[in-house]
Design a protein around this motif. Sequence first.
Motif, PDB file in Angstrom:
ATOM      1  N   GLY A 290       1.018 -16.769  54.033  1.00 28.13           N
ATOM      2  CA  GLY A 290       1.924 -17.332  55.044  1.00 28.13           C
ATOM      3  C   GLY A 290       2.956 -18.294  54.505  1.00 28.13           C
ATOM      4  O   GLY A 290       3.899 -18.648  55.206  1.00 28.13           O
ATOM      5  N   SER A 291       2.798 -18.730  53.277  1.00 29.04           N
ATOM      6  CA  SER A 291       3.767 -19.657  52.686  1.00 29.04           C
ATOM      7  C   SER A 291       4.656 -18.886  51.706  1.00 29.04           C
ATOM      8  O   SER A 291       4.150 -18.156  50.857  1.00 29.04           O
ATOM      9  CB  SER A 291       3.004 -20.767  51.958  1.00 29.04           C
ATOM     10  N   HIS A 292       5.974 -19.041  51.839  1.00 30.17           N
ATOM     11  CA  HIS A 292       6.903 -18.320  50.961  1.00 30.17           C
ATOM     12  C   HIS A 292       7.152 -19.142  49.702  1.00 30.17           C
ATOM     13  O   HIS A 292       7.937 -20.082  49.712  1.00 30.17           O
ATOM     14  CB  HIS A 292       8.206 -18.006  51.702  1.00 30.17           C
ATOM     15  N   GLU A 293       6.458 -18.763  48.625  1.00 24.61           N
ATOM     16  CA  GLU A 293       6.553 -19.514  47.367  1.00 24.61           C
ATOM     17  C   GLU A 293       7.742 -18.991  46.557  1.00 24.61           C
ATOM     18  O   GLU A 293       7.895 -17.774  46.394  1.00 24.61           O
ATOM     19  CB  GLU A 293       5.269 -19.328  46.551  1.00 24.61           C
ATOM     20  N   PRO A 294       8.595 -19.884  46.028  1.00 25.72           N
ATOM     21  CA  PRO A 294       9.780 -19.428  45.288  1.00 25.72           C
ATOM     22  C   PRO A 294       9.439 -18.825  43.923  1.00 25.72           C
ATOM     23  O   PRO A 294       8.570 -19.336  43.216  1.00 25.72           O
ATOM     24  CB  PRO A 294      10.611 -20.702  45.114  1.00 25.72           C
ATOM     25  N   TYR A 295      10.123 -17.732  43.598  1.00 22.42           N
ATOM     26  CA  TYR A 295       9.921 -17.032  42.326  1.00 22.42           C
ATOM     27  C   TYR A 295      11.260 -16.698  41.691  1.00 22.42           C
ATOM     28  O   TYR A 295      12.230 -16.410  42.393  1.00 22.42           O
ATOM     29  CB  TYR A 295       9.129 -15.726  42.545  1.00 22.42           C
ATOM     30  N   GLU A 296      11.273 -16.716  40.355  1.00 24.01           N
ATOM     31  CA  GLU A 296      12.470 -16.308  39.614  1.00 24.01           C
ATOM     32  C   GLU A 296      12.316 -14.835  39.224  1.00 24.01           C
ATOM     33  O   GLU A 296      11.277 -14.424  38.705  1.00 24.01           O
ATOM     34  CB  GLU A 296      12.602 -17.171  38.348  1.00 24.01           C
ATOM     35  N   VAL A 297      13.363 -14.039  39.469  1.00 25.05           N
ATOM     36  CA  VAL A 297      13.354 -12.626  39.065  1.00 25.05           C
ATOM     37  C   VAL A 297      13.788 -12.548  37.597  1.00 25.05           C
ATOM     38  O   VAL A 297      14.823 -13.092  37.215  1.00 25.05           O
ATOM     39  CB  VAL A 297      14.321 -11.789  39.933  1.00 25.05           C
ATOM     40  N   VAL A 298      12.959 -11.882  36.770  1.00 25.57           N
ATOM     41  CA  VAL A 298      13.276 -11.764  35.341  1.00 25.57           C
ATOM     42  C   VAL A 298      13.124 -10.313  34.897  1.00 25.57           C
ATOM     43  O   VAL A 298      12.454  -9.513  35.555  1.00 25.57           O
ATOM     44  CB  VAL A 298      12.352 -12.659  34.465  1.00 25.57           C
ATOM     45  N   ALA A 299      13.734  -9.986  33.753  1.00 24.28           N
ATOM     46  CA  ALA A 299      13.560  -8.658  33.169  1.00 24.28           C
ATOM     47  C   ALA A 299      12.201  -8.602  32.474  1.00 24.28           C
ATOM     48  O   ALA A 299      11.705  -9.602  31.957  1.00 24.28           O
ATOM     49  CB  ALA A 299      14.673  -8.393  32.158  1.00 24.28           C
ATOM     50  N   LEU A 300      11.597  -7.416  32.484  1.00 24.68           N
ATOM     51  CA  LEU A 300      10.326  -7.224  31.779  1.00 24.68           C
ATOM     52  C   LEU A 300      10.603  -6.841  30.324  1.00 24.68           C
ATOM     53  O   LEU A 300      11.612  -6.230  30.034  1.00 24.68           O
ATOM     54  CB  LEU A 300       9.513  -6.120  32.475  1.00 24.68           C
ATOM     55  N   PRO A 301       9.728  -7.167  29.367  1.00 20.66           N
ATOM     56  CA  PRO A 301       8.470  -7.892  29.554  1.00 20.66           C
ATOM     57  C   PRO A 301       8.666  -9.406  29.608  1.00 20.66           C
ATOM     58  O   PRO A 301       9.726  -9.904  29.244  1.00 20.66           O
ATOM     59  CB  PRO A 301       7.684  -7.498  28.291  1.00 20.66           C
ATOM     60  N   PHE A 302       7.626 -10.113  30.017  1.00 17.48           N
ATOM     61  CA  PHE A 302       7.660 -11.574  30.017  1.00 17.48           C
ATOM     62  C   PHE A 302       7.544 -12.102  28.586  1.00 17.48           C
ATOM     63  O   PHE A 302       8.057 -13.164  28.263  1.00 17.48           O
ATOM     64  CB  PHE A 302       6.477 -12.141  30.817  1.00 17.48           C
ATOM     65  N   TYR A 303       6.797 -11.339  27.771  1.00 16.33           N
ATOM     66  CA  TYR A 303       6.482 -11.788  26.414  1.00 16.33           C
ATOM     67  C   TYR A 303       6.724 -10.665  25.425  1.00 16.33           C
ATOM     68  O   TYR A 303       6.345  -9.522  25.669  1.00 16.33           O
ATOM     69  CB  TYR A 303       5.004 -12.200  26.342  1.00 16.33           C
ATOM     70  N   LYS A 304       7.392 -10.990  24.312  1.00 17.45           N
ATOM     71  CA  LYS A 304       7.586 -10.016  23.229  1.00 17.45           C
ATOM     72  C   LYS A 304       7.231 -10.710  21.932  1.00 17.45           C
ATOM     73  O   LYS A 304       7.755 -11.789  21.642  1.00 17.45           O
ATOM     74  CB  LYS A 304       9.062  -9.584  23.214  1.00 17.45           C
ATOM     75  N   ARG A 305       6.348 -10.095  21.162  1.00 22.94           N
ATOM     76  CA  ARG A 305       5.923 -10.764  19.929  1.00 22.94           C
ATOM     77  C   ARG A 305       7.053 -10.760  18.908  1.00 22.94           C
ATOM     78  O   ARG A 305       7.898  -9.871  18.886  1.00 22.94           O
ATOM     79  CB  ARG A 305       4.681 -10.087  19.349  1.00 22.94           C
ATOM     80  N   GLN A 306       7.044 -11.798  18.049  1.00 15.91           N
ATOM     81  CA  GLN A 306       8.002 -11.858  16.944  1.00 15.91           C
ATOM     82  C   GLN A 306       7.548 -10.847  15.903  1.00 15.91           C
ATOM     83  O   GLN A 306       6.395 -10.869  15.483  1.00 15.91           O
ATOM     84  CB  GLN A 306       8.006 -13.267  16.325  1.00 15.91           C
ATOM     85  N   LYS A 307       8.428  -9.961  15.509  1.00  9.52           N
ATOM     86  CA  LYS A 307       8.063  -8.943  14.514  1.00  9.52           C
ATOM     87  C   LYS A 307       7.791  -9.605  13.157  1.00  9.52           C
ATOM     88  O   LYS A 307       8.464 -10.534  12.775  1.00  9.52           O
ATOM     89  CB  LYS A 307       9.186  -7.915  14.372  1.00  9.52           C
TER      90      LYS A 307
END
Length: 371
Positions: A354-371
């Motif tokens: 019932g509560s509208h919690e704010p969210y940021e829209v981002v491109a996937l993935p959230f995490y990418k490992r350093q090669k």
Amino acid sequence: MTSSAPRHTALDALHRSLGATMTDFAGWDMPLRYGSERDEHNAVRTRAGLFDLSHMGEITVTGPQAAELLNFALVGNIASVGVGRARYTMICRADGGILDDLIVYRLGETEYMVVANASNAQVVLDALTERAAGFDAAVRDDRDAYALIAVQGPESPGIVKSLTEADLDGLKYYAGLPGTVAGVPALIARTGYTGEDGFELFVKPEHAVELWQALTKAGEGVGLVPCGLSCRDTLRLEAGMPLYGHELSADLTPYDAGLGRVVKFDKGDFVGREALRVAAEHSNHEGPRVLVGLIAEGRRVPRAGYAVVAEGKVIGEVTSGAPSPTLGKPIAMAYVEPMYAAPGTEGVGVDIRGSHEPYEVVALPFYKRQK
């Protein structure tokens, strides 16, 4: 309705001796966690984690026309996979709906191993068996022939290297080679579901305990820990990897899921071809919903099925959500209407009780490992 007892992997007693919290997953009794989910998650991101994945469904396809059968049965071009390599692909219904996402390993000139999700293994086996009619190829249920142990994380190459003569440096991502690890015959695959470098080791069930113990000992000095399904879920979520039953389902085509790249039309006829050709044309004009990442501004955790809202209306639905140990905030994957899918879109929230919690829209993935 009779419920059958859950199946146990070859490592069941070992998990219990380690104090694992067990859970029923797709008809298997599997370790959910051994201690802290966050600690297990962070170990994989920074050091290494050890997973029992013996619930996955292995199906062997052999014969002179094995490649032709798989090209007809699956959406990818499997005939073009070299021996010793693997490919991520999908099996779809005639209407284009996804039955499962798969990894197919080419073990030999006329031998392939298809690895299905535990919850869909029987469905995939049945579909492949049915689609094999008319091909000079055999489909074999090998679910009981393998145990599967994964070592994932930046320290995993060193750990596995210390136990094998196999050329791990030459083993590329999505490749597999036969070898021995700690004296145990194994298919050594450089694959995983965590966003980290790592290996999946397919062995006979009777060798599983011996291999697990050898890997545990080899990883003692570098912080290897046993890991359960709970942290596997947060790891794959951070890496933006889809989970069947959440981001993928029989109601969605690969194009709906943003994975149209796995469909190859130039290989000839295959099950679902016509429906997917139509889906591909529509996907150029944006489908009804797009898969995006969401990062919470607050602390409340979104869960699968929660509504995504904007401008006072429902614009989508969360498919997976969890606290992200790496980002330090709750995250989610969700299907939303295209006009709200651009990274940075303002005014998007998740309805959490019932509560509208704010969210940021981002491109996937959230995490990418350093090669």
